[in-house]
Design an enzyme around this catalytic site. Structure first.
Site, short mmCIF file in Angstrom:
data_model
loop_
_atom_site.label_atom_id
_atom_site.label_comp_id
_atom_site.label_asym_id
_atom_site.label_seq_id
_atom_site.Cartn_x
_atom_site.Cartn_y
_atom_site.Cartn_z
N SER A 192 -5.74 5.41 -3.13
CA SER A 192 -6.49 6.67 -3.03
C SER A 192 -6.78 7.07 -1.59
CB SER A 192 -7.79 6.56 -3.82
OG SER A 192 -8.61 5.51 -3.30
N ALA A 203 -7.90 -0.52 2.51
CA ALA A 203 -8.21 -1.92 2.25
C ALA A 203 -9.37 -2.00 1.27
CB ALA A 203 -8.56 -2.66 3.54
N GLY A 211 -5.74 -4.13 -4.70
CA GLY A 211 -6.40 -3.62 -5.89
C GLY A 211 -5.47 -2.77 -6.73
N GLY A 212 -4.52 -2.12 -6.07
CA GLY A 212 -3.53 -1.31 -6.78
C GLY A 212 -2.24 -2.04 -7.05
N GLU A 263 3.06 -3.49 0.70
CA GLU A 263 2.16 -3.03 1.75
C GLU A 263 2.17 -3.99 2.94
OE1 GLU A 263 -1.12 -0.76 -1.10
OE2 GLU A 263 -1.44 -2.83 -0.48
#
Length: 219
Positions: A30, A85, A98-99, A105
């Site tokens: 996000s 982060a 978290g994703g 990444e």
């Protein structure tokens, strides 16, 4: 200002660091989604690589030019990478994933001369805490989970590369020691601890301002 406003301020500050001619790594999530339109509005002559399919779709939708990061025509070096982060400690250790995109990444961040992290004021922590995201190889999964002891498979689809997404739930302790242990464990494709040596700058949205915390990774 609320968290979303803080993220937007820090995202705009990150986009301003991009210069014409750069090759830019784009993270996911996000926070990174807030960077993309600001970056596109600057209409710079840049090339980008995306760390996830969702980022690729979003980047193309705002008109950013993308280069491949896999295959025969893939580029190997990036000037700058930008990402969010989940946690940032005072030394510059990060938790990401978290994703469930932490493997890609981390590869994108490590390929960049400078890695910029964009967060709101709720992400800095005094000590890194669980969960620590993991990507695990499907082969030998039960044995890997046994060796990890305190890990649970996350109820999400596999990673874009087919890895099983899990979380380490035990005490973190020294992030450096945990980093080394996880990196050496067969079956762990990648983990969500990012070392300070990888990070150049953390941009923290605080109220109506952006705090700049230089960590030191990069030239």
């Amino acid at each position: 200002m609320d968290v979303e406003g803080e993220k937007a301020l820090a995202a705009a500050a990150a986009a301003e660091l991009v210069e014409p001619g750069m090759r830019v790594g784009l993270g996911s999530g996000s926070t990174l989604a807030l960077v993309l339109p600001v970056l596109a509005e600057r209409r710079l002559d840049i090339r980008c690589v995306a760390s996830s399919p969702s980022t690729e779709v979003a980047a193309r939708s705002v008109g950013l030019a993308l280069d491949p990061f896999e295959g025969a025509d893939a580029i190997a070096h990036l000037d700058l990478a930008i990402d969010g982060a989940d946690q940032v400690d005072p030394a510059g250790w990060l938790v990401k994933g978290g994703g469930a995109a932490h493997t890609r990444e981390k590869r994108v961040a490590a390929a960049a001369d400078r890695f910029v992290v964009v967060v709101s004021s709720d992400k800095p922590v005094q000590r890194i805490a669980p969960p620590i995201p993991l990507e695990l190889a499907p082969f030998g999964l039960a044995a890997t989970l046994r060796d990890l002891e305190h890990a649970a498979i996350r109820d999400v689809p596999p990673s874009p590369d087919g890895g099983v997404i899990a979380d380490l739930l035990g005490e973190v302790g020294d992030p450096g020691e945990l980093d080394r242990r996880l990196s050496a464990l067969p079956g762990v494709v990648e983990h969500g601890l990012f070392p300070p040596s990888m990070v150049w700058l953390v941009l923290i949205g605080r109220g109506h301002d952006v705090e700049r915390r230089t960590i030191g990774g990069g030239p």
